[in-house]
Design a protein around this motif. Structure first.
Motif, PDB file in Angstrom:
ATOM      1  N   ALA A 203       5.093  11.557  -7.686  1.00  8.77           N
ATOM      2  CA  ALA A 203       4.313  12.764  -7.402  1.00  8.77           C
ATOM      3  C   ALA A 203       4.284  13.074  -5.912  1.00  8.77           C
ATOM      4  N   ILE A 204       4.051  12.047  -5.092  1.00  9.11           N
ATOM      5  CA  ILE A 204       3.996  12.258  -3.632  1.00  9.11           C
ATOM      6  C   ILE A 204       5.360  12.711  -3.111  1.00  9.11           C
TER       7      ILE A 204
ATOM      8  N   ALA B 174       3.655   7.113   3.537  1.00  8.82           N
ATOM      9  CA  ALA B 174       4.537   5.944   3.612  1.00  8.82           C
ATOM     10  C   ALA B 174       4.247   4.913   2.526  1.00  8.82           C
ATOM     11  N   VAL B 175       5.257   4.082   2.297  1.00  8.44           N
ATOM     12  CA  VAL B 175       5.117   2.876   1.487  1.00  8.44           C
ATOM     13  C   VAL B 175       5.146   1.724   2.477  1.00  8.44           C
TER      14      VAL B 175
ATOM     15  N   GLU C 287       0.851  -1.186   0.000  1.00 15.21           N
ATOM     16  CA  GLU C 287       0.000   0.000   0.000  1.00 15.21           C
ATOM     17  C   GLU C 287       0.885   1.235   0.000  1.00 15.21           C
ATOM     18  N   ILE C 288       0.387   2.274  -0.629  1.00 18.41           N
ATOM     19  CA  ILE C 288       1.079   3.567  -0.638  1.00 18.41           C
ATOM     20  C   ILE C 288       0.097   4.614  -0.147  1.00 18.41           C
ATOM     21  N   SER C 289       0.543   5.396   0.828  1.00 18.32           N
ATOM     22  CA  SER C 289      -0.268   6.512   1.298  1.00 18.32           C
ATOM     23  C   SER C 289       0.518   7.794   1.032  1.00 18.32           C
ATOM     24  N   ASP C 290      -0.027   8.905   1.443  1.00 18.51           N
ATOM     25  CA  ASP C 290       0.681  10.173   1.288  1.00 18.51           C
ATOM     26  C   ASP C 290       1.901  10.260   2.202  1.00 18.51           C
TER      27      ASP C 290
ATOM     28  N   GLU D 282       7.795 -10.491   6.677  1.00 17.60           N
ATOM     29  CA  GLU D 282       8.403  -9.196   6.991  1.00 17.60           C
ATOM     30  C   GLU D 282       7.435  -8.071   6.643  1.00 17.60           C
ATOM     31  N   ARG D 283       7.331  -7.119   7.535  1.00 16.51           N
ATOM     32  CA  ARG D 283       6.572  -5.889   7.285  1.00 16.51           C
ATOM     33  C   ARG D 283       7.564  -4.754   7.180  1.00 16.51           C
ATOM     34  N   ARG D 284       7.414  -3.957   6.144  1.00 17.19           N
ATOM     35  CA  ARG D 284       8.314  -2.808   5.958  1.00 17.19           C
ATOM     36  C   ARG D 284       7.467  -1.560   5.756  1.00 17.19           C
ATOM     37  N   ILE D 285       7.849  -0.503   6.426  1.00  7.90           N
ATOM     38  CA  ILE D 285       7.214   0.797   6.251  1.00  7.90           C
ATOM     39  C   ILE D 285       8.311   1.793   5.963  1.00  7.90           C
TER      40      ILE D 285
END
Length: 167
Positions: A157-158, A88-89, A83-86, A99-102
């Motif tokens: 863009a972000i 974080a990825v 997921e991508i938010s304004d 594994e979880r990566r932010i």
């Protein structure tokens, strides 16, 4: 931290392409093919090997290959998310070890797309987000090519609107 201050994170929303299990199965088959060929060659060339040893080793190899080719890709597909938010990825990957990566958008340095021969054959791509982190890049694997292109454009863009320095 008290129970009322606990922060819970939702899992990322998006799955890789529905073609991802096929990509992972082909990759696994390409790994196992030389192993099976080597075992066959050894069984032919090394005289004196007991038939039961050749059979047992062959059976274990075929079992392991079948699990890796047929079951692991489906398991991985159930786990992999992105997921991508304004801000974080966010990715979740793995099958045995997960594994979880932010990666905060403020840390993004480059966004790349990679397509190997099997990816191209299936119309897939991997988006790599390089950050100013010692943990390395964040990879979003097995995306449909158009989704990968839109993801790169969105991240660019972000990141372009973020005034923080990624170093």
């Amino acid at each position: 931290m008290t129970a009322s201050n606990t922060i819970t994170m939702a899992d990322p929303l998006w799955r890789p392409s529905t073609k991802a299990p096929r990509l992972w199965a082909i990759t696994a088959a390409l790994f196992w093919a030389p192993v099976i060929v080597a075992e066959i060659v050894c069984a032919i060339l090394i005289s004196g090997l007991p038939t039961w040893v050749v059979g047992a080793v062959g059976a274990v190899t075929v079992f392991c290959a079948a699990v890796h080719i047929l079951m692991v890709p489906m398991w991985r597909y159930q786990v992999h998310r992105w997921e991508i938010s304004d801000t974080a990825v966010y990715t979740r990957t793995g099958w045995f070890t997960q594994e979880r990566r932010i990666a905060p958008i403020s840390r993004v340095q480059t966004v790349d797309t990679e397509r190997g021969p099997i990816d191209r054959m299936l119309g897939l791509a991997t988006v790599t987000v390089t950050t100013a982190s010692s943990a390395g890049a964040v990879k979003i694997s097995a995306l449909d090519q158009d989704v990968a292109d839109r993801t790169v454009a969105q991240l660019t863009a972000i990141a372009g609107t973020n005034s923080s320095d990624a170093t």
